[in-house]
Scaffold this motif. Structure first.
Motif, PDB file in Angstrom:
ATOM      1  N   SER A   1      13.983  -9.935   6.783  1.00  0.00           N
ATOM      2  CA  SER A   1      14.008  -8.706   7.541  1.00  0.00           C
ATOM      3  C   SER A   1      12.663  -8.591   8.250  1.00  0.00           C
ATOM      4  N   VAL A   2      12.700  -8.232   9.512  1.00  0.00           N
ATOM      5  CA  VAL A   2      11.479  -8.138  10.301  1.00  0.00           C
ATOM      6  C   VAL A   2      10.944  -6.709  10.258  1.00  0.00           C
ATOM      7  N   GLN A   3       9.640  -6.568  10.026  1.00  0.00           N
ATOM      8  CA  GLN A   3       8.997  -5.251  10.049  1.00  0.00           C
ATOM      9  C   GLN A   3       8.075  -5.190  11.260  1.00  0.00           C
ATOM     10  N   VAL A   4       8.365  -4.292  12.170  1.00  0.00           N
ATOM     11  CA  VAL A   4       7.541  -4.116  13.361  1.00  0.00           C
ATOM     12  C   VAL A   4       6.638  -2.916  13.135  1.00  0.00           C
TER      13      VAL A   4
ATOM     14  N   GLY B   1       0.777  -1.223   0.000  1.00  0.00           N
ATOM     15  CA  GLY B   1       0.000   0.000   0.000  1.00  0.00           C
ATOM     16  C   GLY B   1       0.808   1.272   0.000  1.00  0.00           C
ATOM     17  N   SER B   2       2.133   1.168  -0.113  1.00  0.00           N
ATOM     18  CA  SER B   2       2.899   2.411  -0.177  1.00  0.00           C
ATOM     19  C   SER B   2       4.040   2.265  -1.179  1.00  0.00           C
ATOM     20  N   ALA B   3       4.589   3.404  -1.576  1.00  0.00           N
ATOM     21  CA  ALA B   3       5.646   3.406  -2.578  1.00  0.00           C
ATOM     22  C   ALA B   3       6.886   2.704  -2.032  1.00  0.00           C
ATOM     23  N   THR B   4       7.642   2.077  -2.933  1.00  0.00           N
ATOM     24  CA  THR B   4       8.892   1.444  -2.554  1.00  0.00           C
ATOM     25  C   THR B   4       9.843   2.481  -1.973  1.00  0.00           C
ATOM     26  N   ARG B   5      10.486   2.126  -0.887  1.00  0.00           N
ATOM     27  CA  ARG B   5      11.478   3.004  -0.275  1.00  0.00           C
ATOM     28  C   ARG B   5      12.839   2.353  -0.437  1.00  0.00           C
ATOM     29  N   PHE B   6      13.875   3.179  -0.358  1.00  0.00           N
ATOM     30  CA  PHE B   6      15.227   2.666  -0.576  1.00  0.00           C
ATOM     31  C   PHE B   6      16.083   2.846   0.666  1.00  0.00           C
ATOM     32  N   ASP B   7      17.011   1.920   0.822  1.00  0.00           N
ATOM     33  CA  ASP B   7      17.791   1.816   2.045  1.00  0.00           C
ATOM     34  C   ASP B   7      19.267   1.717   1.682  1.00  0.00           C
ATOM     35  N   PRO B   8      20.115   2.584   2.247  1.00  0.00           N
ATOM     36  CA  PRO B   8      21.543   2.490   1.950  1.00  0.00           C
ATOM     37  C   PRO B   8      22.204   1.332   2.704  1.00  0.00           C
ATOM     38  N   THR B   9      21.509   0.757   3.682  1.00  0.00           N
ATOM     39  CA  THR B   9      22.082  -0.321   4.490  1.00  0.00           C
ATOM     40  C   THR B   9      21.627  -1.654   3.922  1.00  0.00           C
ATOM     41  N   VAL B  10      22.590  -2.455   3.425  1.00  0.00           N
ATOM     42  CA  VAL B  10      22.215  -3.707   2.774  1.00  0.00           C
ATOM     43  C   VAL B  10      22.412  -4.926   3.673  1.00  0.00           C
ATOM     44  N   ARG B  11      23.234  -4.768   4.743  1.00  0.00           N
ATOM     45  CA  ARG B  11      23.365  -5.922   5.641  1.00  0.00           C
ATOM     46  C   ARG B  11      22.053  -6.098   6.400  1.00  0.00           C
ATOM     47  N   ARG B  12      21.890  -7.289   7.018  1.00  0.00           N
ATOM     48  CA  ARG B  12      20.625  -7.584   7.673  1.00  0.00           C
ATOM     49  C   ARG B  12      20.326  -6.602   8.806  1.00  0.00           C
ATOM     50  N   HIS B  13      19.185  -5.988   8.734  1.00  0.00           N
ATOM     51  CA  HIS B  13      18.671  -5.188   9.840  1.00  0.00           C
ATOM     52  C   HIS B  13      17.152  -5.158   9.708  1.00  0.00           C
TER      53      HIS B  13
ATOM     54  N   ILE C   1       9.754   5.020   8.364  1.00  0.00           N
ATOM     55  CA  ILE C   1      10.476   3.756   8.518  1.00  0.00           C
ATOM     56  C   ILE C   1      11.776   4.031   9.248  1.00  0.00           C
ATOM     57  N   LEU C   2      11.948   3.396  10.391  1.00  0.00           N
ATOM     58  CA  LEU C   2      13.159   3.575  11.179  1.00  0.00           C
ATOM     59  C   LEU C   2      13.923   2.267  11.224  1.00  0.00           C
ATOM     60  N   ASP C   3      15.258   2.362  11.234  1.00  0.00           N
ATOM     61  CA  ASP C   3      16.063   1.151  11.357  1.00  0.00           C
ATOM     62  C   ASP C   3      15.948   0.591  12.764  1.00  0.00           C
ATOM     63  N   LEU C   4      15.956  -0.728  12.831  1.00  0.00           N
ATOM     64  CA  LEU C   4      15.938  -1.419  14.118  1.00  0.00           C
ATOM     65  C   LEU C   4      17.065  -2.439  14.110  1.00  0.00           C
ATOM     66  N   GLU C   5      18.028  -2.240  15.003  1.00  0.00           N
ATOM     67  CA  GLU C   5      19.109  -3.215  15.155  1.00  0.00           C
ATOM     68  C   GLU C   5      18.746  -4.060  16.359  1.00  0.00           C
ATOM     69  N   ASP C   6      18.624  -5.367  16.154  1.00  0.00           N
ATOM     70  CA  ASP C   6      18.259  -6.236  17.263  1.00  0.00           C
ATOM     71  C   ASP C   6      18.881  -7.611  17.051  1.00  0.00           C
TER      72      ASP C   6
END
Ligand SMILES: [Zn+2]
Ligand SMILES: [Zn+2]
Length: 149
Positions: A135-138, A85-97, A108-113
């Motif tokens: 990748s988990v989306q909370v 339901g929303s436009a694709t967003r892009f992320d400069p961080t490619v490792r798992r987060h 959209i905020l990064d979550l390191e866990d």
């Protein structure tokens, strides 16, 4: 998390190396789009990046920005973040987060866990699908939308 100047430089050096290895040019447009993305920690849309890049490269078209982002994702230098339901967003961080996604404003905020980093991938091979990563989306409400902070 915003990148430091040193991180930014090393990401650009990595981009040059990856492009060289793959035999594809790191064009001015691709570099400008990557730089704009590295400057952001809010997971911008392609249109938001276009608005930034067009300041430095007035000739660039939206289509070129879209294609540059596709190329950067293909090269493993950027990642897509999608939710229905929303436009694709892009992320400069490619490792798992992982991500915190606001249901109201779409932030959209990064979550390191580290706990979420250790979920075993399901064995879905009977369905012919090979899991590669996850990748988990909370979902919830961001600080601004709860009126806190
Ligand atoms: Zn919000
Ligand atoms: Zn992210």
């Amino acid at each position: 998390v915003s990148l430091s100047t040193a991180d930014r430089e090393s990401r650009l050096a990595e981009a040059r190396r990856v492009c060289q290895e793959r035999g594809v040019p790191l064009t001015n447009q691709r570099r400008a789009v990557l730089q704009a993305l590295l400057d952001r920690d809010d997971h911008p849309t392609a249109d938001a990046l276009y608005e930034v890049v067009v300041h430095d490269l007035p000739q660039i078209s939206r289509a070129t920005v879209y294609r540059s982002l596709d190329a950067l994702v293909e090269l493993g230098l950027a990642a897509r973040v999608s939710h229905p339901g929303s436009a694709t967003r892009f992320d400069p961080t490619v490792r798992r987060h992982h991500h915190l996604i606001c249901d109201r404003c779409g932030a959209i905020l990064d979550l390191e866990d580290p706990t979420l980093d250790r979920i075993p991938l399901p064995d879905t091979r009977p369905a012919g699908f090979r899991a590669r990563d996850y990748s988990v989306q909370v979902r919830g409400l961001c600080e601004r939308c709860t009126g806190g902070g």
